[in-house]
Design an enzyme around this catalytic site. Sequence first.
Site, PDB file in Angstrom:
ATOM      1  N   ASP A 239       0.771  -1.102  -0.059  1.00 55.67           N
ATOM      2  CA  ASP A 239       0.045   0.008   0.072  1.00 55.67           C
ATOM      3  C   ASP A 239       0.906   1.287   0.021  1.00 55.67           C
ATOM      4  OD1 ASP A 239      -2.664   1.289   0.115  1.00 55.67           O
ATOM      5  OD2 ASP A 239      -2.638   1.357   2.085  1.00 55.67           O
TER       6      ASP A 239
ATOM      7  N   HIS B 281      -4.284   2.761  -7.308  1.00 53.96           N
ATOM      8  CA  HIS B 281      -5.678   2.707  -6.289  1.00 53.96           C
ATOM      9  C   HIS B 281      -6.906   2.313  -7.151  1.00 53.96           C
ATOM     10  CE1 HIS B 281      -3.395   3.112  -2.574  1.00 53.96           C
ATOM     11  NE2 HIS B 281      -4.393   2.618  -1.994  1.00 53.96           N
TER      12      HIS B 281
ATOM     13  N   HIS C 116      -6.247  -1.014  -8.773  1.00 52.44           N
ATOM     14  CA  HIS C 116      -6.691  -2.238  -7.720  1.00 52.44           C
ATOM     15  C   HIS C 116      -8.094  -2.149  -7.500  1.00 52.44           C
ATOM     16  CE1 HIS C 116      -8.593  -2.353  -3.537  1.00 52.44           C
ATOM     17  NE2 HIS C 116      -7.598  -3.397  -3.382  1.00 52.44           N
TER      18      HIS C 116
ATOM     19  N   HIS D  42      -5.645  -5.953   0.271  1.00 52.54           N
ATOM     20  CA  HIS D  42      -5.397  -4.733  -0.626  1.00 52.54           C
ATOM     21  C   HIS D  42      -4.007  -4.132  -0.877  1.00 52.54           C
ATOM     22  CE1 HIS D  42      -6.388  -0.059  -0.984  1.00 52.54           C
ATOM     23  NE2 HIS D  42      -5.446   0.002  -0.270  1.00 52.54           N
TER      24      HIS D  42
END
Length: 379
Positions: A169, A264, A267, A281
């Site tokens: 992340d 992101h 993602h 994540h």
Amino acid sequence: MRKAFISPTKYVQGEDELLNLGYFVKSFGDSALLIAHPDDVQRVKAKLDATAEKFNITFVESGFRGECSREEVARLQEIAKEKGCTCTIGLGGGKAIDAAKCVAEGDALIICPTIAATDAPTSHSAVLYTPEGSFDDYAYFKQSPSVVLVDTTVIANAPTRFLVSGMGDALSTYFEARATAKSYSRVNASLPMGSREGYTPSAVGTNAALALAKLCYEMLLTDGAKAKVASDSNVVTQALENIVETNILLSGLGFESGGLAAAHAIHNGLTVLEGTHHYFHGEKVSFGTIAQLVLENAPTEELHQVMDFCLSVGLPVSLADIGVETITQEELLKVAEIACIPEESIHAMPFPITVPEVAAAIAAADRIGREYKARQEAK
């Protein structure tokens, strides 16, 4: 140029720091609503009992049901009101932390992460889900947590995969902030709670946020692999301390005040693929970062540096690494379409975005990652 920056009032990190939790509760009153999964409470019960006795405070058990839903938040708020709690504590992982943010609504909030898997603990935002676990909405509050208290002894004894996911992340933080700065796009730090008449939420990031995001990347390269070894051994070293700070504080401030971009958003698109559902994540963001670098045609040396880091700590560099052994053109386009919806952060990239280009970047990133990993393993 309108700029915005947001951060917790206080960030404290160290070994056995939960023993000081009562001190921070005491600054608000003598009781706190404790929102945590029963397993997390059990893991740190001795420390909670010790700090409650030392500082003469009371933890009101909430019986958190595991989902940050509107119904659960309303139930928890009623408990806090009935028991006269003077502050709210979110202890554990993402769902408990988000529920605590929603209950507190920006006031008298203490966050105690027991894993360093994401950069959410420092932020003023939360994700709401339905009681069944489906996405509901994002929530933004008037300020970040009052206190973020991180016990590195607890984190060192959690499964290493959480720490590595947090590095995944954090890996995106600099590259997304860099892209956002180039495009002068709005950052999360400018978003208010709810709808405020007359307020313009458009503000760009600060130089301070970009500097923190860059430091975030530098710390990963310097101490990431060493921190993984420490976590594997369940010990706290300076490298582990540095990476916990990187995953939670540097990445947290960097993403919220520096901005999100393609990594992101990609993602989010990848979550449509069933194979990815068993991955964290940060693991999916790791591949999303490589796809963003391909999308912006980053220098080969930079791309190799990122992949070398990923391989050194065990982060994904290809779709196969996140459970997708094969992908059709139709599936690629579906992922790209979701990544490119008008509300997505991918539009913070400093050039126009199209679905075919994003699909192509994902496919190319996958092949680059597979071939690079194979070459490194063959050495």
